[in-house]
Design a protein around this motif. Structure first.
Motif: not given
Ligand code: FES
Ligand SMILES: [Fe+2]
Length: 425
Positions: A70, A73-75, A89, A91-94
Motif C-alpha cells: 500500500c 504506509r506499506g501494508v 487496504c 489498514y486505513h481503507g485506501w
Molecule cells: S497502510 Fe494502507 S491504507 Fe494505510
C-alpha cells in the motif's frame, strides 16, 4: 572460461540489470489463471524477477498485477478486501483498481483530489492457455501475444502446472537444453514412467550421443543423435526459445512437453511445466498420471507450489533403488531428479569453476545468444523471440538415414502446424 562478471550478467534479473531488462521485453508467465479463479476471489502474492507483486481479479473479471504494498504506509495488500471493482487496504481503507490507480482515501475530502495523485506500479496482464502472462517492460515496446502451440490448443488438449525451484533460473534452463543428461540421470525412468515409454526411449538409453546446434529466428534447435537401427540415427530435437522456454523431444504418441524457467528472484525460480497434444484431448489416464506427479509434473505440498520432495528432506533419496539400478541418482520422478541436481549446484551456480565439453554446446550457445540479446536491447534493438511466429515450433524425435542433415530433414516436424500430428518415435 566464464568470469564472475559474465556469470552475474546472465544470472541476475532484478530491475535495472541487463538480463532483467531483456526479460522485461517479453510476456512472462506470472501465475496460473486458476489461482484467481473468479471475480473478487482472494488476491495472490506473485514475485517476479525480484519484484513483489499482487495479482487479483476484480468484480468485473479484470486481472490486475500491482505492487504488493500500500502506498500509504506499506501494508501488504495481500490482506486486502477484494470488492466493488478494486482492492481495499485493510489498514486505513485506501482503495486501488487494476491499473494501480488509487480511487479512495477515506481520511481525505473527495474535493482535495488527493487519491488521484496516488498510483501503484502495475503491469498489463493477459490470460492465455490457462496462464496469466504479464508484461513488465516499457509500455511502448509491448510485443504481440505469445504464439506457443500449448497455449493455443483447446483447453482439453493441455495440462499446465508449476513448481518452485530453489536455484537461479539459468541453471534450471540449462538443464532443459542439456539433452545428454537423459541417458544418465533419467535412464531407468525411461522404462518405468508411463508417459516416457516407446521405441525412442530404448534408443535414448544409448550413451554415445553427439550434439548439433542450429540457431533459429527465435532461439535454437539442439539435435542429439544416437545410434538407432543399422544405417540410421535416432535424433532427439529440443527447442529453446528466447529467453527461457524449452521444448522436450517426445516419446511415441505421448504428448509434447515444455518448460519455462521464470526467475522469482536471483536464487529461486518457477519451473512451469506444459504438456499438450496437438491432435487430441489428453486422456483420463494421462491426466491422472500428471496430477499424481508423473511425467514432467510433480506432487506439491497442498496449498503451495513447493514440491513434496525437496532439499529439506534430501529429496527422499533412495540409496537402495540407486544401488539396484532402479533409479540412476536415487531420486524418484524425472522432474524432481532435474530439480535436485540443479539445486545441488547452489543458489547461483559458480560457472567460473566449471569445465565444459562438446556436449555442452547448446548451453554455451544459449549463453552467448542471451548475452548478445541483452547488450542489443541496451542499445535499443529488439531482441529475438518477440515474434509469436518464432514460438510456433515443436520438438521432435525422429529416425533419419545416417547421411541426412537433421535440420533439413526434420524441417516440417519442427513447425507447429494445426491439424498435423507431431513427429515422434
Ligand atoms: S497502510 Fe494502507 S491504507 Fe494505510
Ligand atoms: Fe532432465
Amino acid at each position: 572460461m566464464t568470469t564472475r562478471e559474465q556469470n552475474d550478467f546472465l544470472a541476475l534479473t532484478g530491475p535495472g540489470t541487463p538480463m532483467g531488462s531483456l526479460f522485461r521485453r517479453y510476456w512472462i508467465p506470472a501465475l496460473l489463471a486458476c489461482e484467481i479463479p473468479e471475480p473478487d476471489s482472494p488476491p495472490v502474492r506473485v514475485k517476479l524477477m525480484s519484484e513483489r507483486l499482487l495479482a487479483f481479479r476484480d468484480t468485473n473479471g479484470r486481472v490486475g498485477l500491482i505492487d504488493e504494498f500500500c502506498a500509504h504506509r506499506g501494508v501488504s495488500l495481500w490482506f486486502g478486501r477484494n470488492e466493488e471493482d478494486g482492492l481495499r487496504c485493510p489498514y486505513h481503507g485506501w482503495k486501488y483498481v487494476v491499473s494501480g490507480q488509487c480511487t479512495e482515501v477515506p481520511s481525505e475530502p473527495v474535493e482535495s483530489g488527493f487519491c488521484q495523485k496516488i498510483k501503484l506500479k502495475s503491469y498489463p496482464c493477459v490470460e492465455l492457455g490457462d496462464v496469466i502472462w504479464a508484461y513488465m517492460g516499457p509500455a511502448e515496446l509491448q510485443p504481440p501475444l505469445p504464439g506457443f502451440e500449448w497455449a493455443r490448443v483447446a483447453a482439453a488438449h493441455r495440462f499446465v502446472s508449476k513448481r518452485t525451484q530453489d536455484c537461479n533460473w539459468l541453471q534450471a534452463m540449462e538443464g532443459g537444453i542439456d539433452s545428454v543428461h537423459v541417458s544418465f540421470l533419467h535412464r531407468h525412468d525411461l522404462r518405468s514412467d508411463p508417459l516416457h515409454v516407446g521405441q525412442g526411449a530404448e534408443f535414448t538409453r544409448e550413451t554415445d550421443a553427439r550434439f548439433e546446434v542450429v540457431e533459429t529466428a527465435g532461439g535454437m534447435v539442439i539435435g542429439v543423435r544416437r545410434p538407432a537401427t543399422p544405417g540410421n540415427l535416432y535424433w532427439r530435437i529440443t527447442q529453446w526459445i528466447m529467453p527461457f522456454h524449452t521444448m522436450i523431444p517426445p516419446y511415441g504418441d505421448n504428448a509434447l512437453n515444455g518448460h519455462a524457467f521464470v526467475p522469482i528472484d536471483d536464487e529461486t525460480c518457477m519451473s512451469w511445466c506444459f504438456t499438450h497434444h496437438p491432435m487430441r484431448p489428453l486422456s483420463d489416464h494421462e491426466l491422472g498420471v500428471m496430477r499424481n506427479g508423473g511425467g514432467i509434473h510433480v506432487n506439491l505440498i497442498p496449498g503451495t507450489f513447493r514440491p513434496v520432495v525437496n532439499k529439506d528432506n534430501d529429496y527422499m533419496i533412495d540409496r537402495i533403488a540407486q544401488k539396484q539400478h532402479k533409479s540412476y541418482c536415487g531420486v524418484k520422478g524425472i522432474a524432481m531428479q532435474d530439480a535436485a541436481i540443479q539445486e545441488s549446484m547452489g543458489p547461483i551456480q559458480d560457472r567460473t569453476k566449471e569445465n565444459l565439453v562438446s556436449t555442452d554446446n547448446g548451453v554455451i550457445m544459449a549463453r552467448i545468444r542471451l548475452r548478445k540479446a541483452a547488450l542489443a536491447a541496451q542499445r535499443g534493438e529488439a531482441p529475438d523471440g518477440l515474434d509469436p511466429a518464432t514460438h510456433a515450433v515443436r520438438s521432435a524425435a525422429i529416425v533419419l538415414p545416417a547421411a541426412a542433415s537433421f535440420y533439413e530433414a526434420a524441417a516440417d516436424a519442427l513447425r507447429a502446424t494445426a491439424g498435423v500430428a507431431h513427429t515422434s518415435v
